[in-house]
Design a protein around this motif. Structure first.
Motif, PDB file in Angstrom:
ATOM      1  N   GLY A   1       4.768   8.704   1.256  1.00  0.00           N
ATOM      2  CA  GLY A   1       5.143   8.758  -0.335  1.00  0.00           C
ATOM      3  C   GLY A   1       4.568   9.871  -0.960  1.00  0.00           C
ATOM      4  O   GLY A   1       5.256  10.510  -1.641  1.00  0.00           O
TER       5      GLY A   1
ATOM      6  N   THR B   1       0.761  -1.271   0.123  1.00  0.00           N
ATOM      7  CA  THR B   1       0.021  -0.108  -0.108  1.00  0.00           C
ATOM      8  C   THR B   1       0.906   1.138  -0.099  1.00  0.00           C
ATOM      9  O   THR B   1       2.127   1.186   0.410  1.00  0.00           O
ATOM     10  CB  THR B   1      -0.753   0.148   1.190  1.00  0.00           C
ATOM     11  OG1 THR B   1      -0.006  -0.063   2.297  1.00  0.00           O
ATOM     12  CG2 THR B   1      -1.817  -1.077   1.191  1.00  0.00           C
ATOM     13  N   VAL B   2       0.205   2.284  -0.665  1.00  0.00           N
ATOM     14  CA  VAL B   2       1.055   3.507  -0.704  1.00  0.00           C
ATOM     15  C   VAL B   2       1.013   4.215   0.731  1.00  0.00           C
ATOM     16  O   VAL B   2       0.070   4.499   1.071  1.00  0.00           O
ATOM     17  CB  VAL B   2       0.459   4.531  -1.779  1.00  0.00           C
ATOM     18  CG1 VAL B   2       1.558   5.762  -1.842  1.00  0.00           C
ATOM     19  CG2 VAL B   2       0.447   3.579  -2.935  1.00  0.00           C
TER      20      VAL B   2
ATOM     21  N   LEU C   1       1.369   7.186   3.553  1.00  0.00           N
ATOM     22  CA  LEU C   1       1.333   8.873   3.449  1.00  0.00           C
ATOM     23  C   LEU C   1       2.696   9.675   3.120  1.00  0.00           C
ATOM     24  O   LEU C   1       2.544  10.492   2.381  1.00  0.00           O
ATOM     25  CB  LEU C   1       0.714   9.350   4.682  1.00  0.00           C
ATOM     26  CG  LEU C   1       0.713  10.903   5.180  1.00  0.00           C
ATOM     27  CD1 LEU C   1      -0.176  11.457   3.934  1.00  0.00           C
ATOM     28  CD2 LEU C   1       0.420  11.254   6.330  1.00  0.00           C
TER      29      LEU C   1
END
Lengths: 214, 108
Positions: B12, B7-8, B10
């Motif tokens: 990133g 999952t990405v 924050l």
């Protein structure tokens, strides 16, 4: 989340690469027309990032306003002022670039450190998803009503200001005929009125007009 | 800090916005062409918008105040671009150049 996490991650990586490389191209490319088109690509990629963040309304606004209006405006400005000119060399330009690059790298390190050391309160509340547009409308017409109305006044002021700034300074009128004159296109050089342009054949006709011009 | 690669995070988005903002600052300082200066300002505004949207999605998922702020930033950016380009056209008409180094009317 409507799409799988790994797909989302791959999309994020691709869009981030597009944004970063496009921004570098905007800043570094020598031809400014390429820069303007790359800027449109950056705006579109940022709109894709907004879609990843469950904000379809803001993504649509980004595409409409930035790509549709701001980028087109920048392209028009480039084509209006696109004159080949040889820039005079500035002493110490390379040193300035290196120094400002160092300052920007320091700023980048500072921002990264803040981003990675702050204990963010994630995961927060569940994102709204498709109901975000409804919530934005409720915000705009309840607790953000005053900024919303002020934004319309600001846009009106910007529109009038842009017209006043970009038009010709004075609307001159031809002294002899009283008709409006000297209102050519912006990029056209100001043609001197009431002056002899065709040669000595017209000189006799235009000389009296010149004398009446104060 | 564990980095989950499915999952990405924050961070990133925050790192991407930092890259975009610093690129914009560098371009703002070093551009000779006035139109490119305006483009750099747009880059910086977009970086701020990415930050606002990321915080809105990750930390404020129910009351999406960040998205409302981003819409206002987009509005102000449109007004800024229009007025900035009008000033640029007026300057170009008066000085016949777009070189930032020759716009020194207000230099003491």
């Amino acid at each position: 989340m409507t799409i799988a996490s790994s797909t989302q991650f791959i999309c994020f990586i691709a869009l981030s690469a597009a944004v970063a490389i496009g921004a570098l191209g905007v800043v570094l490319l020598p031809n400014i027309v390429y820069s303007a088109f790359l800027l449109g690509g950056v705006f579109l990629s940022v709109a894709g990032l907004y879609l990843l963040l469950n904000a379809s309304f803001v993504a649509a606004a980004q595409v409409l306003v930035y790509v549709g209006a701001v980028n087109v405006l920048i392209l028009f400005a480039i084509m209006l002022v696109n004159k080949k000119e040889n820039l005079a060399a500035i002493p110490g330009l390379a040193l300035r670039r290196v120094l400002s690059g160092a300052v920007c790298a320091g700023l980048f390190a500072l921002l990264l450190r803040v981003a990675f050391t702050t204990p963010w309160a994630t995961p927060g509340p569940e994102p709204l998803g498709d109901e975000a547009t409804i919530r934005i409308g409720e915000h705009l017409f309840s607790d953000y009503l005053l900024p919303f109305e002020l934004a319309s006044v600001l846009l009106l002021m910007a529109m009038i200001g842009a017209i006043v700034l970009a038009r010709r300074d004075v609307f001159t009128t031809d002294i002899a005929t009283g008709e409006p004159a000297d209102q050519g296109l912006i990029e056209k050089s100001r043609t001197p009125l009431l002056l002899d342009q065709t040669g000595p054949a017209n000189a006799g006709l235009q000389a009296p007009l010149l004398e009446t011009n104060p | 800090m564990t980095l989950d690669l499915t999952t990405v995070p924050l961070q990133g988005y925050l790192a991407l916005a930092a890259i975009l903002f610093c690129t914009g600052v560098w371009g703002l300082i070093n551009s000779r062409n006035a139109v490119r200066v305006l483009m750099s300002i747009e880059l910086m505004l977009n970086a701020v918008n990415i930050n606002l949207m990321a915080f809105s999605s990750y930390l404020d998922g129910q009351l999406i105040r960040g998205q409302v702020f981003a819409i206002f930033v987009i509005t102000v950016a449109a007004a800024e671009a229009a007025v900035g380009l009008a000033i640029l056209l007026s300057l170009y008409r008066n000085r016949e150049t777009v070189d930032m180094e020759r716009f020194n009317l207000l230099r003491w």
